[in-house]
Design an enzyme around this catalytic site. Structure first.
Site, PDB file in Angstrom:
ATOM      1  N   ASN A 149      -0.138   4.584  -0.762  1.00 39.57           N
ATOM      2  CA  ASN A 149      -0.532   5.398  -0.490  1.00 39.57           C
ATOM      3  C   ASN A 149      -1.689   5.391   0.426  1.00 39.57           C
ATOM      4  OD1 ASN A 149      -2.900   4.325  -0.993  1.00 39.57           O
ATOM      5  ND2 ASN A 149      -4.315   5.711  -2.252  1.00 39.57           N
ATOM      6  N   ASP A 206       0.805  -1.094   0.028  1.00 37.12           N
ATOM      7  CA  ASP A 206       0.242   0.247   0.120  1.00 37.12           C
ATOM      8  C   ASP A 206       1.023   0.775   0.450  1.00 37.12           C
ATOM      9  OD1 ASP A 206      -1.565   1.414   0.679  1.00 37.12           O
ATOM     10  OD2 ASP A 206      -2.022   1.630   2.568  1.00 37.12           O
ATOM     11  N   ASP A 231      -3.565   4.300   2.566  1.00 39.36           N
ATOM     12  CA  ASP A 231      -5.280   3.806   3.088  1.00 39.36           C
ATOM     13  C   ASP A 231      -5.792   2.724   3.580  1.00 39.36           C
ATOM     14  OD1 ASP A 231      -4.926   2.477   1.124  1.00 39.36           O
ATOM     15  OD2 ASP A 231      -7.380   3.461  -0.206  1.00 39.36           O
ATOM     16  N   ASP A 274     -10.577 -15.517 -15.967  1.00 38.82           N
ATOM     17  CA  ASP A 274     -12.231 -15.953 -14.707  1.00 38.82           C
ATOM     18  C   ASP A 274     -12.851 -17.036 -15.568  1.00 38.82           C
ATOM     19  OD1 ASP A 274     -12.151 -14.706 -12.213  1.00 38.82           O
ATOM     20  OD2 ASP A 274     -14.234 -14.447 -12.876  1.00 38.82           O
ATOM     21  N   GLU A 315      -9.303 -20.253 -16.284  1.00 41.80           N
ATOM     22  CA  GLU A 315      -9.144 -21.107 -14.885  1.00 41.80           C
ATOM     23  C   GLU A 315     -10.238 -21.799 -14.892  1.00 41.80           C
ATOM     24  OE1 GLU A 315     -11.813 -20.098 -10.289  1.00 41.80           O
ATOM     25  OE2 GLU A 315     -11.915 -18.260 -11.878  1.00 41.80           O
ATOM     26  N   ASP A 338      -2.219  -1.052  -3.356  1.00 38.91           N
ATOM     27  CA  ASP A 338      -1.959  -0.358  -4.456  1.00 38.91           C
ATOM     28  C   ASP A 338      -1.219  -0.410  -5.946  1.00 38.91           C
ATOM     29  OD1 ASP A 338      -0.340   1.223  -4.009  1.00 38.91           O
ATOM     30  OD2 ASP A 338      -1.751   2.334  -2.860  1.00 38.91           O
TER      31      ASP A 338
HETATM   32  C1  GLC Z   1     -12.825 -16.823  -9.920  1.00 36.25           C
HETATM   33  C2  GLC Z   1     -11.841 -15.892  -8.721  1.00 36.25           C
HETATM   34  C3  GLC Z   1     -12.401 -15.599  -7.438  1.00 36.25           C
HETATM   35  C4  GLC Z   1     -13.701 -15.214  -8.002  1.00 36.25           C
HETATM   36  C5  GLC Z   1     -14.924 -16.089  -9.211  1.00 36.25           C
HETATM   37  C6  GLC Z   1     -15.545 -15.104  -9.214  1.00 36.25           C
HETATM   38  O1  GLC Z   1     -13.068 -18.154  -9.159  1.00 36.25           O
HETATM   39  O2  GLC Z   1     -10.838 -16.596  -8.415  1.00 36.25           O
HETATM   40  O3  GLC Z   1     -12.100 -14.786  -6.693  1.00 36.25           O
HETATM   41  O4  GLC Z   1     -14.253 -14.715  -6.246  1.00 36.25           O
HETATM   42  O5  GLC Z   1     -14.198 -16.403  -9.981  1.00 36.25           O
HETATM   43  O6  GLC Z   1     -14.855 -13.714 -10.282  1.00 36.25           O
END
Ligand code: GLC
Length: 537
Positions: A23, A21, A25, A213, A262, A29
């Site tokens: 900045n 981090d 907060d 994803d 994934e 980032d």
């Molecule tokens: C994938 C990501 C996970 C997220 C899900 C919805 O499984 O790795 O972190 O919650 O997709 O996007």
């Protein structure tokens, strides 16, 4: 030819909220990542001295786009801008430039299955049944007797049904995750085109690849049939392959880029479908591996099954940690003391198997899960413990932010940050960090470990042993039990070996006789044989 960068190199996943981090907060980032690039790879290409860079070749950044943060960035309201909590597009450009100048490739997350419910596409889609964007999401009337249109469930158990009723327009919309993450309708070609444009936006900016994803979810039964035993209608529909080929052809408009998906399907025959044809994904994350019990036989069999199913042209990828799973040191902790040892063994395994290793930030420190008090829980699916901030400095003088932040961190750091932080491990030759740095140094200097052939080798029942061979020959022997065991390697035609690296910092390096090698509890070793043969592939 020694393969593409994404085949040779080690890819390091950064969860931007939790890395650094800048900045103040309390939330990590992009600027914080820029400030720590030298930790990852200083770009000198020299073997790092003690205390030097880790030596990773690429980073994968979890989402940093504009988001209401219902799923901490996996709910995106603008795919082509940076959320203010993470910085600006200018910060991203600086990150890209800083990484590239050090030889680090940059992979970003692409979330094609769903947007945020605050994305303008969804607000428009929800505005009326006649909206021109109505068909960009999956809207359906209630079932004949009332209630959700089918039996699909959210991937998050706490959410329940994958449908939420929208009073103003009297229909349900589909969400595979939280109700704040409506699923896009990939059967609509306009959606496909718009999402391809998102890829081009980041490719034009200079990113080297994407982690896709929940890629297996962008093809569902358009008839919305109920899930039934043996056939899931909400994932991996046959349309997936055509969609992937189109995504791949966008990527291939650019040089030397990569897509890793994934593929959270817990059977390898379906996983390899994503990489076998050569014109879909470059790499697939294999979650079967993550779910294996900690037994040599399980890992041996799973690697063998993968090797059997995958085409020789398909390139494997291996990982055991990410932002959705308990960390290895906790998940695989058996007898007292075994967790940290197993974290090293797991790192050795993923970095020596034939294929691309993915490490998760903090894995090089052997981090366990953090303890999250009930009043600090923020994730809907219990994933806070593996998302604790990176401990950079000793809390005794840097405060509770452990060098991650000068403010109170958004999640607590691990209990033992004093001992596990980068500062404490950096100069300690016996640390997990020193071990992983050495492992990556060895890998980066040896073509056999990057692209050599792989063959299982007979060993004791608790020991998973395999050979890597190209111009040099290596044996990797991994003891999955917490007892000392004779490795059981038998006679080797090449005779004596040199022990290059052990997970045990107390183990002497140098010549060893493989026949009499005894592995310590949870110990893994890399042996080099001097009589390497000419490259055979
Ligand atoms: C994938 C990501 C996970 C997220 C899900 C919805 O499984 O790795 O972190 O919650 O997709 O996007």
């Amino acid at each position: 030819m020694n393969g593409a960068w994404w085949q040779r190199g080690v890819i390091y996943q950064i969860y931007p909220r939790s890395f650094a981090d800048a900045n103040g907060d309390g939330v990590g980032d992009l600027r914080g990542i820029v400030d720590h690039l030298d930790y990852l790879n200083d770009g000198t290409g020299r073997p790092p001295p003690a205390g030097g860079a880790l030596g990773v070749d690429a980073i994968w950044l979890s989402p940093f786009y504009r988001s209401p943060m219902a799923d901490f960035g996996y709910d995106i309201s603008d795919y082509t801008d940076v959320d203010p909590v993470f910085g600006t597009l200018g910060d991203f450009d600086d990150l890209l430039e800083g990484a590239h100048s050090r030889g680090i490739k940059v992979v970003v997350d692409w979330v094609p299955n769903h947007t945020s419910d605050r994305h303008p596409w969804f607000t428009e889609s929800a505005s009326s049944r006649d909206s021109p964007k109505r068909g960009w999401y999956v809207w359906r009337d209630p079932a004949p007797g009332g209630g959700p249109p089918n039996n699909w469930r959210s991937s998050f158990a706490a959410v329940g049904p994958a449908w939420t009723f929208h009073e103003p327009t009297g229909q349900y919309y589909l969400h595979s995750f939280t109700p704040q993450q409506p699923d896009l309708n990939w059967d609509n070609p306009e959606v496909e085109t718009a999402m391809h444009e998102v890829l081009r936006f980041w490719l034009d900016r200079g990113v080297d690849g994407f982690r896709i994803d929940v890629v297996y979810k962008i093809a569902k039964d358009p008839e919305l049939g109920d899930n039934e035993p043996g056939l899931e209608h909400d994932v991996h529909w046959p349309t997936i392959h055509d969609r992937l080929r189109k995504i791949r052809s966008v990527i291939d408009e650019y040089d030397d880029r990569m897509i890793v998906g994934e593929v959270y399907l817990l059977d390898l025959p379906r996983v390899v479908e994503y990489i076998n044809s050569g014109d879909e994904l470059n790499l697939a994350h294999n979650f079967v591996f993550v779910h294996l019990p900690w037994h040599a036989a399980a890992f041996r069999a799973s690697v063998a099954e993968f090797t059997e199913l995958a085409e020789t042209s398909a390139w494997p990828a291996w990982f055991l940690e990410n932002h959705d799973h308990s960390r290895v040191a906790t998940r695989y902790a058996g007898e007292p003391g075994s967790g940290p040892r197993r974290a090293r063994l797991a790192a050795m395994l993923v970095c020596t198997l034939r294929g691309t290793p993915f490490l998760y930030y903090g894995q090089e420190l052997g981090l366990p899960d953090a303890r999250i008090p009930p009043d600090r829980v923020v994730d809907v699916a219990g994933r806070d413990p593996e998302r604790a901030p990176m401990p950079w400095l000793r809390p005794s003088h840097a405060g509770p932010g452990a060098g991650f932040s000068t403010a109170g961190p958004w999640l607590p750091v691990v209990t033992d940050a004093e001992r596990l932080c980068v500062e404490a491990q950096q100069q300690d030759p016996a640390s997990a960090l020193a071990f992983v740095r050495e492992l990556l140094r060895l890998r980066s200097g040896e073509r056999a470990l990057q692209s050599g052939s792989q063959r299982p080798v007979d060993a004791a029942a608790d020991v998973f042993c395999f050979e890597r061979r190209l111009d040099q020959r290596f044996l990797i022997a991994l003891n999955f039990s917490s007892a000392s065991v004779p490795a059981g390697l038998g006679d080797d035609p090449d005779g004596a070996a040199v022990l290059e690296l052990s997970t045990d910092p107390g183990r002497a390096r140098g010549p060893v006789d493989p026949r009499s090698l005894v592995l310590g509890p949870d110990e893994g070793v890399i042996l080099r044989f001097p009589a390497g043969e000419a490259a055979t592939g």
